[in-house]
Design a protein around this motif. Structure first.
Motif, short mmCIF file in Angstrom:
data_model
loop_
_atom_site.label_atom_id
_atom_site.label_comp_id
_atom_site.label_asym_id
_atom_site.label_seq_id
_atom_site.Cartn_x
_atom_site.Cartn_y
_atom_site.Cartn_z
N GLU A 1 0.83 -1.20 0.00
CA GLU A 1 0.00 0.00 0.00
C GLU A 1 0.86 1.26 0.00
OE1 GLU A 1 -3.26 2.18 2.89
OE2 GLU A 1 -3.23 -0.02 2.81
N VAL A 2 1.96 1.21 0.78
CA VAL A 2 2.85 2.38 0.85
C VAL A 2 3.54 2.62 -0.48
CG1 VAL A 2 4.92 3.33 1.92
CG2 VAL A 2 3.23 2.16 3.34
N GLY B 1 4.43 8.99 2.15
CA GLY B 1 4.63 9.49 3.51
C GLY B 1 3.33 9.51 4.30
N ALA B 2 2.26 9.98 3.66
CA ALA B 2 0.96 10.02 4.34
C ALA B 2 0.47 8.61 4.65
CB ALA B 2 -0.05 10.76 3.48
N THR B 3 0.75 7.67 3.76
CA THR B 3 0.31 6.28 3.99
C THR B 3 1.11 5.65 5.13
OG1 THR B 3 -0.23 6.11 1.64
CG2 THR B 3 -0.09 4.06 2.87
N LEU B 4 2.41 5.95 5.18
CA LEU B 4 3.21 5.48 6.32
C LEU B 4 2.66 6.05 7.62
CD1 LEU B 4 6.91 5.76 5.06
CD2 LEU B 4 5.81 3.70 5.96
N VAL C 1 10.96 1.28 3.34
CA VAL C 1 9.58 0.90 3.66
C VAL C 1 9.56 -0.42 4.44
CG1 VAL C 1 7.36 0.19 2.69
CG2 VAL C 1 8.58 2.15 1.72
N SER C 2 10.34 -1.39 3.97
CA SER C 2 10.37 -2.69 4.64
C SER C 2 10.85 -2.56 6.08
CB SER C 2 11.29 -3.64 3.86
OG SER C 2 11.34 -4.90 4.49
N ARG C 3 11.90 -1.75 6.30
CA ARG C 3 12.40 -1.56 7.66
C ARG C 3 11.35 -0.93 8.55
NH1 ARG C 3 17.18 1.91 8.58
NH2 ARG C 3 17.00 1.02 10.67
N MET C 4 10.65 0.08 8.03
CA MET C 4 9.64 0.77 8.84
C MET C 4 8.47 -0.15 9.14
SD MET C 4 9.44 4.69 7.43
CE MET C 4 10.67 5.89 7.96
#
Length: 235
Positions: A16-17, A24-27, A68-71
Protein backbone atom coordinates in the motif's frame (compact mmCIF):
# COMPACT_ATOMS: atom_id res chain seq x y z
CA UNK A 1 0.67 -15.34 16.33
CA UNK A 2 1.89 -17.09 13.19
CA UNK A 3 4.79 -15.94 11.04
CA UNK A 4 2.51 -16.30 8.03
CA UNK A 5 0.01 -13.79 9.40
CA UNK A 6 2.75 -11.27 10.16
CA UNK A 7 4.32 -11.72 6.73
CA UNK A 8 0.96 -11.26 5.04
CA UNK A 9 0.28 -8.06 6.94
CA UNK A 10 3.80 -6.79 6.21
CA UNK A 11 3.29 -7.37 2.49
CA UNK A 12 -0.07 -5.65 2.56
CA UNK A 13 1.23 -2.54 4.33
CA UNK A 14 4.42 -2.34 2.24
CA UNK A 15 2.43 -2.73 -0.96
CA UNK A 16 0.00 0.00 0.00
CA UNK A 17 2.85 2.38 0.85
CA UNK A 18 4.90 1.76 -2.28
CA UNK A 19 1.88 2.06 -4.58
CA UNK A 20 0.54 5.18 -2.87
CA UNK A 21 0.65 8.57 -4.57
CA UNK A 22 1.65 9.93 -1.14
CA UNK A 23 3.85 7.27 0.52
CA UNK A 24 4.63 9.49 3.51
CA UNK A 25 0.96 10.02 4.34
CA UNK A 26 0.31 6.28 3.99
CA UNK A 27 3.21 5.48 6.32
CA UNK A 28 1.79 7.96 8.81
CA UNK A 29 -1.66 6.39 8.54
CA UNK A 30 -0.30 2.94 9.40
CA UNK A 31 1.91 4.25 12.21
CA UNK A 32 -1.04 6.01 13.85
CA UNK A 33 -3.22 2.95 13.23
CA UNK A 34 -0.72 0.95 15.27
CA UNK A 35 -0.78 3.72 17.93
CA UNK A 36 3.00 4.13 17.69
CA UNK A 37 4.61 7.54 18.10
CA UNK A 38 7.24 8.90 15.74
CA UNK A 39 9.69 8.80 18.63
CA UNK A 40 9.00 5.14 19.41
CA UNK A 41 9.37 4.16 15.74
CA UNK A 42 12.57 6.20 15.40
CA UNK A 43 14.05 4.63 18.54
CA UNK A 44 13.37 1.15 17.18
CA UNK A 45 14.98 2.07 13.86
CA UNK A 46 17.90 3.77 15.67
CA UNK A 47 17.35 7.05 13.83
CA UNK A 48 16.24 10.49 14.96
CA UNK A 49 12.52 11.22 15.09
CA UNK A 50 13.10 13.97 12.51
CA UNK A 51 13.95 11.25 9.95
CA UNK A 52 10.55 9.61 10.42
CA UNK A 53 8.87 13.02 10.38
CA UNK A 54 10.65 14.00 7.16
CA UNK A 55 9.55 10.82 5.37
CA UNK A 56 5.94 11.19 6.52
CA UNK A 57 5.74 14.87 5.56
CA UNK A 58 7.40 14.37 2.17
CA UNK A 59 10.40 16.53 3.03
CA UNK A 60 12.62 13.56 2.18
CA UNK A 61 12.62 11.76 -1.13
CA UNK A 62 10.00 9.03 -1.29
CA UNK A 63 11.30 6.00 0.59
CA UNK A 64 12.53 3.03 -1.40
CA UNK A 65 11.38 -0.51 -0.78
CA UNK A 66 14.26 -1.10 1.63
CA UNK A 67 13.26 1.83 3.86
CA UNK A 68 9.58 0.90 3.66
CA UNK A 69 10.37 -2.69 4.64
CA UNK A 70 12.40 -1.56 7.66
CA UNK A 71 9.64 0.77 8.84
CA UNK A 72 6.90 -1.80 8.36
CA UNK A 73 8.82 -4.48 10.22
CA UNK A 74 9.56 -2.00 12.99
CA UNK A 75 5.82 -1.34 13.39
CA UNK A 76 5.16 -5.06 13.62
CA UNK A 77 8.07 -5.61 16.04
CA UNK A 78 6.77 -2.89 18.36
CA UNK A 79 3.23 -4.26 18.18
CA UNK A 80 4.43 -7.77 19.01
CA UNK A 81 6.46 -6.45 21.94
CA UNK A 82 3.25 -4.82 23.23
CA UNK A 83 1.31 -8.06 22.94
CA UNK A 84 0.40 -8.04 19.25
CA UNK A 85 -3.05 -6.45 19.55
CA UNK A 86 -2.97 -4.81 16.12
CA UNK A 87 -1.77 -7.98 14.38
CA UNK A 88 -4.49 -9.98 16.15
CA UNK A 89 -7.04 -7.39 15.03
CA UNK A 90 -5.89 -7.91 11.45
CA UNK A 91 -6.31 -11.65 11.97
CA UNK A 92 -9.90 -11.13 13.18
CA UNK A 93 -10.79 -9.08 10.13
CA UNK A 94 -9.18 -11.53 7.71
CA UNK A 95 -10.66 -14.48 9.60
CA UNK A 96 -14.12 -12.96 9.18
CA UNK A 97 -13.50 -12.88 5.44
CA UNK A 98 -12.94 -9.13 4.97
CA UNK A 99 -10.27 -6.91 3.52
CA UNK A 100 -8.81 -4.32 5.89
CA UNK A 101 -9.86 -1.50 3.55
CA UNK A 102 -13.50 -2.46 4.22
CA UNK A 103 -13.32 -3.19 7.95
CA UNK A 104 -11.26 -0.68 9.91
CA UNK A 105 -11.88 -2.30 13.29
CA UNK A 106 -13.87 -5.27 14.66
CA UNK A 107 -13.76 -6.00 18.38
CA UNK A 108 -15.64 -7.70 21.17
CA UNK A 109 -15.69 -6.16 24.66
CA UNK A 110 -14.81 -8.20 27.77
CA UNK A 111 -18.29 -7.42 29.11
CA UNK A 112 -21.31 -5.52 27.80
CA UNK A 113 -20.90 -1.79 28.38
CA UNK A 114 -23.27 1.14 28.27
CA UNK A 115 -23.87 2.56 24.83
CA UNK A 116 -23.27 6.01 26.28
CA UNK A 117 -19.64 5.06 26.92
CA UNK A 118 -19.18 4.20 23.26
CA UNK A 119 -20.82 7.47 22.23
CA UNK A 120 -18.50 9.34 24.57
CA UNK A 121 -15.45 7.67 23.03
CA UNK A 122 -16.59 8.78 19.58
CA UNK A 123 -17.89 12.21 20.66
CA UNK A 124 -21.15 11.08 19.05
CA UNK A 125 -24.55 12.75 19.20
CA UNK A 126 -27.52 10.41 19.57
CA UNK A 127 -30.38 11.08 17.16
CA UNK A 128 -32.62 8.10 17.97
CA UNK A 129 -32.76 6.06 21.17
CA UNK A 130 -33.11 2.37 20.37
CA UNK A 131 -34.36 -0.63 22.30
CA UNK A 132 -31.06 -1.52 24.03
CA UNK A 133 -28.64 0.65 26.00
CA UNK A 134 -25.74 -1.83 26.33
CA UNK A 135 -23.47 -3.28 23.64
CA UNK A 136 -20.86 -6.03 23.50
CA UNK A 137 -18.63 -4.87 20.67
CA UNK A 138 -18.15 -2.61 17.67
CA UNK A 139 -17.38 -2.81 13.96
CA UNK A 140 -16.04 0.15 12.00
CA UNK A 141 -16.45 -0.08 8.23
CA UNK A 142 -15.91 2.09 5.19
CA UNK A 143 -19.48 2.65 4.00
CA UNK A 144 -18.66 3.03 0.31
CA UNK A 145 -16.47 -0.08 0.15
CA UNK A 146 -18.95 -2.15 2.17
CA UNK A 147 -22.02 -1.15 0.20
CA UNK A 148 -20.41 -1.61 -3.21
CA UNK A 149 -18.53 -4.84 -2.47
CA UNK A 150 -20.44 -6.87 0.13
CA UNK A 151 -23.46 -9.13 -0.31
CA UNK A 152 -26.22 -9.16 2.31
CA UNK A 153 -24.74 -12.35 3.79
CA UNK A 154 -21.31 -10.76 4.02
CA UNK A 155 -22.88 -7.67 5.54
CA UNK A 156 -24.25 -9.82 8.34
CA UNK A 157 -20.75 -11.11 9.10
CA UNK A 158 -19.77 -7.57 10.02
CA UNK A 159 -21.50 -8.23 13.33
CA UNK A 160 -18.69 -10.49 14.51
CA UNK A 161 -19.82 -12.61 17.44
CA UNK A 162 -23.03 -10.71 18.16
CA UNK A 163 -25.50 -8.18 16.76
CA UNK A 164 -25.38 -6.59 20.22
CA UNK A 165 -22.88 -4.05 18.97
CA UNK A 166 -22.28 -0.65 17.43
CA UNK A 167 -21.88 -0.59 13.66
CA UNK A 168 -19.91 2.51 12.64
CA UNK A 169 -20.04 3.65 9.02
CA UNK A 170 -17.25 5.97 7.86
CA UNK A 171 -17.10 8.02 4.65
CA UNK A 172 -20.71 9.10 5.11
CA UNK A 173 -22.15 12.26 3.55
CA UNK A 174 -25.88 12.00 4.42
CA UNK A 175 -26.40 8.46 5.72
CA UNK A 176 -28.95 7.38 3.15
CA UNK A 177 -27.01 4.52 1.57
CA UNK A 178 -25.94 2.67 4.75
CA UNK A 179 -29.35 2.95 6.36
CA UNK A 180 -31.13 1.69 3.25
CA UNK A 181 -28.59 -1.17 3.02
CA UNK A 182 -29.38 -2.17 6.61
CA UNK A 183 -33.03 -2.66 5.67
CA UNK A 184 -32.13 -5.88 3.83
CA UNK A 185 -30.06 -7.25 6.71
CA UNK A 186 -31.86 -9.15 9.44
CA UNK A 187 -31.40 -8.77 12.34
CA UNK A 188 -30.01 -5.24 12.59
CA UNK A 189 -27.30 -4.14 15.05
CA UNK A 190 -28.28 -2.52 18.33
CA UNK A 191 -26.72 0.81 17.36
CA UNK A 192 -25.46 2.59 14.26
CA UNK A 193 -23.12 5.57 14.17
CA UNK A 194 -22.67 7.55 10.96
CA UNK A 195 -19.20 9.11 10.91
CA UNK A 196 -18.22 12.22 9.00
CA UNK A 197 -21.32 14.37 9.30
CA UNK A 198 -23.21 16.55 11.75
CA UNK A 199 -26.82 16.11 12.81
CA UNK A 200 -27.83 18.98 10.52
CA UNK A 201 -26.42 17.14 7.47
CA UNK A 202 -28.21 13.87 8.26
CA UNK A 203 -30.61 12.44 5.68
CA UNK A 204 -34.14 13.55 6.58
CA UNK A 205 -35.52 9.98 6.68
CA UNK A 206 -32.66 8.53 8.74
CA UNK A 207 -34.37 8.84 12.11
CA UNK A 208 -37.56 7.29 10.76
CA UNK A 209 -35.77 4.19 9.44
CA UNK A 210 -33.83 3.76 12.69
CA UNK A 211 -37.05 4.01 14.68
CA UNK A 212 -38.82 1.45 12.48
CA UNK A 213 -35.96 -1.04 12.80
CA UNK A 214 -35.43 -0.39 16.52
CA UNK A 215 -31.75 0.54 16.63
CA UNK A 216 -30.10 3.56 18.18
CA UNK A 217 -28.72 6.08 15.71
CA UNK A 218 -25.97 8.64 16.29
CA UNK A 219 -23.63 10.85 14.27
CA UNK A 220 -20.01 11.82 14.84
CA UNK A 221 -17.51 14.01 13.03
CA UNK A 222 -14.55 13.32 15.32
CA UNK A 223 -11.16 12.75 13.68
CA UNK A 224 -11.20 9.13 12.50
CA UNK A 225 -7.79 8.15 13.87
CA UNK A 226 -8.70 9.55 17.29
CA UNK A 227 -12.06 7.80 17.16
CA UNK A 228 -10.46 4.45 16.36
CA UNK A 229 -7.92 4.85 19.17
CA UNK A 230 -10.67 5.58 21.71
CA UNK A 231 -12.77 2.63 20.54
CA UNK A 232 -9.82 0.25 20.77
CA UNK A 233 -9.25 1.39 24.34
CA UNK A 234 -12.77 0.20 25.22
CA UNK A 235 -11.86 -3.34 24.21
Amino acid sequence: MTDGLRADLARRIAGEVTLSTDPGATLRKWRTDFDISQTALADHLDVSSSVVSDYESGRRESPGIGVVSRMVNALLDIDEARGGSRIRQYARVVGAGFESDIVRDLREYPTAIRLSRVYEAMDATEVVRGDTNRVSGHTVIDSIEAITRLSSEEFYRLYGESTNRVLVFTNVTRGESPLVALRVVNPTPNAVVLHGLSEDALWEHAATLATIDGFSLAVSDRDLDELLAELRALA
